[in-house]
Design a protein around this motif. Structure first.
Motif, PDB file in Angstrom:
ATOM      1  N   ASP A 139      11.154   1.157   6.511  1.00 54.37           N
ATOM      2  CA  ASP A 139      10.862   2.015   5.358  1.00 54.37           C
ATOM      3  C   ASP A 139       9.411   2.498   5.397  1.00 54.37           C
ATOM      4  O   ASP A 139       9.118   3.660   5.122  1.00 54.37           O
ATOM      5  CB  ASP A 139      11.103   1.260   4.051  1.00 54.37           C
ATOM      6  N   VAL A 140       8.507   1.585   5.737  1.00 55.12           N
ATOM      7  CA  VAL A 140       7.086   1.936   5.781  1.00 55.12           C
ATOM      8  C   VAL A 140       6.831   2.972   6.881  1.00 55.12           C
ATOM      9  O   VAL A 140       6.126   3.965   6.667  1.00 55.12           O
ATOM     10  CB  VAL A 140       6.221   0.686   6.003  1.00 55.12           C
ATOM     11  N   LEU A 141       7.409   2.743   8.059  1.00 51.80           N
ATOM     12  CA  LEU A 141       7.196   3.668   9.178  1.00 51.80           C
ATOM     13  C   LEU A 141       7.796   5.046   8.885  1.00 51.80           C
ATOM     14  O   LEU A 141       7.198   6.072   9.221  1.00 51.80           O
ATOM     15  CB  LEU A 141       7.798   3.088  10.455  1.00 51.80           C
ATOM     16  N   ALA A 142       8.966   5.071   8.257  1.00 54.23           N
ATOM     17  CA  ALA A 142       9.587   6.347   7.903  1.00 54.23           C
ATOM     18  C   ALA A 142       8.725   7.089   6.882  1.00 54.23           C
ATOM     19  O   ALA A 142       8.547   8.318   6.964  1.00 54.23           O
ATOM     20  CB  ALA A 142      10.993   6.109   7.348  1.00 54.23           C
ATOM     21  N   TRP A 143       8.184   6.363   5.925  1.00 57.42           N
ATOM     22  CA  TRP A 143       7.339   6.983   4.904  1.00 57.42           C
ATOM     23  C   TRP A 143       6.074   7.571   5.529  1.00 57.42           C
ATOM     24  O   TRP A 143       5.682   8.700   5.209  1.00 57.42           O
ATOM     25  CB  TRP A 143       6.986   5.941   3.849  1.00 57.42           C
ATOM     26  N   LEU A 144       5.439   6.805   6.421  1.00 57.57           N
ATOM     27  CA  LEU A 144       4.239   7.316   7.086  1.00 57.57           C
ATOM     28  C   LEU A 144       4.552   8.588   7.874  1.00 57.57           C
ATOM     29  O   LEU A 144       3.776   9.555   7.844  1.00 57.57           O
ATOM     30  CB  LEU A 144       3.664   6.250   8.020  1.00 57.57           C
ATOM     31  N   TRP A 164       0.844  -1.205   0.000  1.00 52.32           N
ATOM     32  CA  TRP A 164       0.000   0.000   0.000  1.00 52.32           C
ATOM     33  C   TRP A 164       0.884   1.262   0.000  1.00 52.32           C
ATOM     34  O   TRP A 164       0.539   2.260  -0.621  1.00 52.32           O
ATOM     35  CB  TRP A 164      -0.939   0.021   1.194  1.00 52.32           C
ATOM     36  N   MET A 165       2.035   1.206   0.696  1.00 56.82           N
ATOM     37  CA  MET A 165       2.968   2.329   0.655  1.00 56.82           C
ATOM     38  C   MET A 165       3.473   2.548  -0.773  1.00 56.82           C
ATOM     39  O   MET A 165       3.541   3.692  -1.257  1.00 56.82           O
ATOM     40  CB  MET A 165       4.152   2.058   1.583  1.00 56.82           C
ATOM     41  N   SER A 166       3.828   1.449  -1.444  1.00 56.30           N
ATOM     42  CA  SER A 166       4.348   1.544  -2.811  1.00 56.30           C
ATOM     43  C   SER A 166       3.327   2.166  -3.752  1.00 56.30           C
ATOM     44  O   SER A 166       3.684   2.759  -4.773  1.00 56.30           O
ATOM     45  CB  SER A 166       4.745   0.153  -3.318  1.00 56.30           C
ATOM     46  N   GLN A 167       2.053   2.028  -3.402  1.00 54.05           N
ATOM     47  CA  GLN A 167       0.977   2.597  -4.205  1.00 54.05           C
ATOM     48  C   GLN A 167       0.567   3.993  -3.722  1.00 54.05           C
ATOM     49  O   GLN A 167      -0.373   4.584  -4.245  1.00 54.05           O
ATOM     50  CB  GLN A 167      -0.220   1.648  -4.191  1.00 54.05           C
ATOM     51  N   GLY A 168       1.277   4.498  -2.701  1.00 54.13           N
ATOM     52  CA  GLY A 168       1.029   5.850  -2.213  1.00 54.13           C
ATOM     53  C   GLY A 168      -0.205   6.019  -1.366  1.00 54.13           C
ATOM     54  O   GLY A 168      -0.680   7.145  -1.165  1.00 54.13           O
ATOM     55  N   ASP A 169      -0.738   4.930  -0.803  1.00 52.82           N
ATOM     56  CA  ASP A 169      -1.977   4.981  -0.034  1.00 52.82           C
ATOM     57  C   ASP A 169      -1.668   5.077   1.461  1.00 52.82           C
ATOM     58  O   ASP A 169      -1.485   4.071   2.146  1.00 52.82           O
ATOM     59  CB  ASP A 169      -2.810   3.722  -0.319  1.00 52.82           C
ATOM     60  N   VAL A 170      -1.602   6.303   1.970  1.00 52.39           N
ATOM     61  CA  VAL A 170      -1.228   6.531   3.370  1.00 52.39           C
ATOM     62  C   VAL A 170      -2.246   5.914   4.327  1.00 52.39           C
ATOM     63  O   VAL A 170      -1.881   5.211   5.282  1.00 52.39           O
ATOM     64  CB  VAL A 170      -1.095   8.050   3.654  1.00 52.39           C
ATOM     65  N   GLU A 171      -3.512   6.186   4.075  1.00 55.86           N
ATOM     66  CA  GLU A 171      -4.558   5.717   4.993  1.00 55.86           C
ATOM     67  C   GLU A 171      -4.577   4.192   5.086  1.00 55.86           C
ATOM     68  O   GLU A 171      -4.657   3.618   6.185  1.00 55.86           O
ATOM     69  CB  GLU A 171      -5.916   6.234   4.516  1.00 55.86           C
ATOM     70  N   ARG A 172      -4.492   3.546   3.960  1.00 57.65           N
ATOM     71  CA  ARG A 172      -4.561   2.084   3.962  1.00 57.65           C
ATOM     72  C   ARG A 172      -3.300   1.469   4.580  1.00 57.65           C
ATOM     73  O   ARG A 172      -3.369   0.458   5.284  1.00 57.65           O
ATOM     74  CB  ARG A 172      -4.730   1.577   2.534  1.00 57.65           C
ATOM     75  N   GLU A 222       5.005  11.460   5.546  1.00 55.54           N
ATOM     76  CA  GLU A 222       3.736  11.850   4.935  1.00 55.54           C
ATOM     77  C   GLU A 222       2.798  12.528   5.931  1.00 55.54           C
ATOM     78  O   GLU A 222       1.696  12.944   5.569  1.00 55.54           O
ATOM     79  CB  GLU A 222       3.045  10.620   4.342  1.00 55.54           C
ATOM     80  N   GLY A 223       3.233  12.629   7.179  1.00 57.46           N
ATOM     81  CA  GLY A 223       2.425  13.296   8.194  1.00 57.46           C
ATOM     82  C   GLY A 223       1.288  12.463   8.745  1.00 57.46           C
ATOM     83  O   GLY A 223       0.315  13.011   9.297  1.00 57.46           O
ATOM     84  N   ALA A 224       1.380  11.131   8.624  1.00 51.12           N
ATOM     85  CA  ALA A 224       0.317  10.260   9.139  1.00 51.12           C
ATOM     86  C   ALA A 224       0.304  10.278  10.668  1.00 51.12           C
ATOM     87  O   ALA A 224       1.337  10.503  11.311  1.00 51.12           O
ATOM     88  CB  ALA A 224       0.535   8.825   8.656  1.00 51.12           C
ATOM     89  N   GLU A 225      -0.859  10.061  11.223  1.00 47.38           N
ATOM     90  CA  GLU A 225      -0.990   9.995  12.677  1.00 47.38           C
ATOM     91  C   GLU A 225      -0.136   8.844  13.218  1.00 47.38           C
ATOM     92  O   GLU A 225      -0.096   7.753  12.645  1.00 47.38           O
ATOM     93  CB  GLU A 225      -2.454   9.771  13.055  1.00 47.38           C
TER      94      GLU A 225
END
Length: 286
Positions: free
Chosen positions: A231-236, A196-204, A239-242
């Motif tokens: 990598d996923v946690l750094a990206w979130l 889902w990260m690779s697809q740019g879907d922050v919420e999912r 991206e400013g995710a909660e």
């Protein structure tokens, strides 16, 4: 409880119980990220199991010890140990248990673990052949656990190698098989979140990790994470995710660099060095 049970087994002279408890105590300690006396317990368990005239119990002990070697980064030894009792798989992935035999997950877990370690030690084709055969036999022979485990590890395998399409295919299939309280949900959630990260879907991505981490906390698998989780946690974060309570980049990095697994410690050290270099480079640009 395990300590008390082991002491009781020693008092009774029960070698079988002693060997099982030593191997499982080591596993429980290692999966929480602590080495302690785990290696010594494994050595004792192997010595005791060699004296047993009980193939099923001996295989149970060897599987735990093999997993313990994995958690300590002793991968070639783990492969040798698993192959010693699985033989030359797949051969239709060992005969199905008889109607009178107690059903457990030992065969499925052993096969999945062996395939996973093949992938980690560079035997990619052997890993893929074994996992694909597990899916086929699981579906054809009515052994859903075999197929479920294989799909989870196939998702891990392809995410590890950056193959988004295959990782998505097997992640979706694995998640469809899992209930919210299934112990494998944490394992399946990591490659799915990477997809889902690779697809740019922050919420999912975030939602998948929240679901997986809830399962991880419930079953106590605090040590088991894949390298791309950072990598996923750094990206979130970028991206400013909660933030996810109890699941942060800093926390997972600390788990890695302090864990008993030499291989995963290396992953942690490299991630920390890369983060420091990135920060330094950003500072020079300002």
């Amino acid at each position: 409880l395990q300590h008390e049970a082991y002491a009781q087994a020693v008092r009774l002279g029960d070698s079988r119980a002693q060997a099982v408890l030593l191997a499982t105590r080591a596993y429980e300690q290692l999966r929480s990220g602590r080495a302690g006396d785990a290696e010594a317990w494994c050595d004792q368990a192997l010595e005791l199991s060699a004296e047993l005239d009980d193939p099923d119990t001996r295989q149970h002990i060897l599987l735990y010890v093999a997993n313990n070697w994995i958690l300590l980064g002793r991968l070639p030894e783990a492969v040798s140990m698993l192959e010693s009792f699985l033989g030359d798989v797949p051969a239709d992935l060992l005969p199905a248990p008889s109607a009178t035999q107690t059903k457990d997950t030992l065969t499925e877990a052993s096969l999945a673990t062996l395939a996973n370690v093949y992938g980690w030690t560079g035997h990619d084709q052997r890993a893929l052949d074994l996992l694909r055969r597990m899916v086929e036999v699981g579906l054809d022979a009515g052994q859903p656990l075999l197929a479920k485990m294989a799909r989870v590890y196939l998702a891990w395998y392809h995410a590890d190698r950056g193959d988004v399409a295959e990782a998505e295919r097997f992640s979706r299939a694995a998640l469809e098989d899992l209930e919210d309280d299934d112990g494998y949900l944490w394992f399946a959630s990591q490659p799915a979140a990477w997809v889902w990260m690779s697809q740019g879907d922050v919420e999912r991505t975030r939602a998948q990790l929240v679901t997986g981490h809830r399962c991880r906390t419930a079953i106590g698998h605090t040590h088991f994470q894949n390298s791309y989780l950072l990598d996923v946690l750094a990206w979130l974060r970028d991206e400013g995710a909660e933030a996810i309570d109890g699941l942060t980049w800093e926390g997972e990095l600390e788990r890695l660099v302090s864990c008993p697994d030499k291989r995963m410690r290396g992953v942690g050290y490299r991630a920390r060095a890369l983060a420091a270099a990135t920060t330094a480079a950003a500072g020079q640009k300002r």
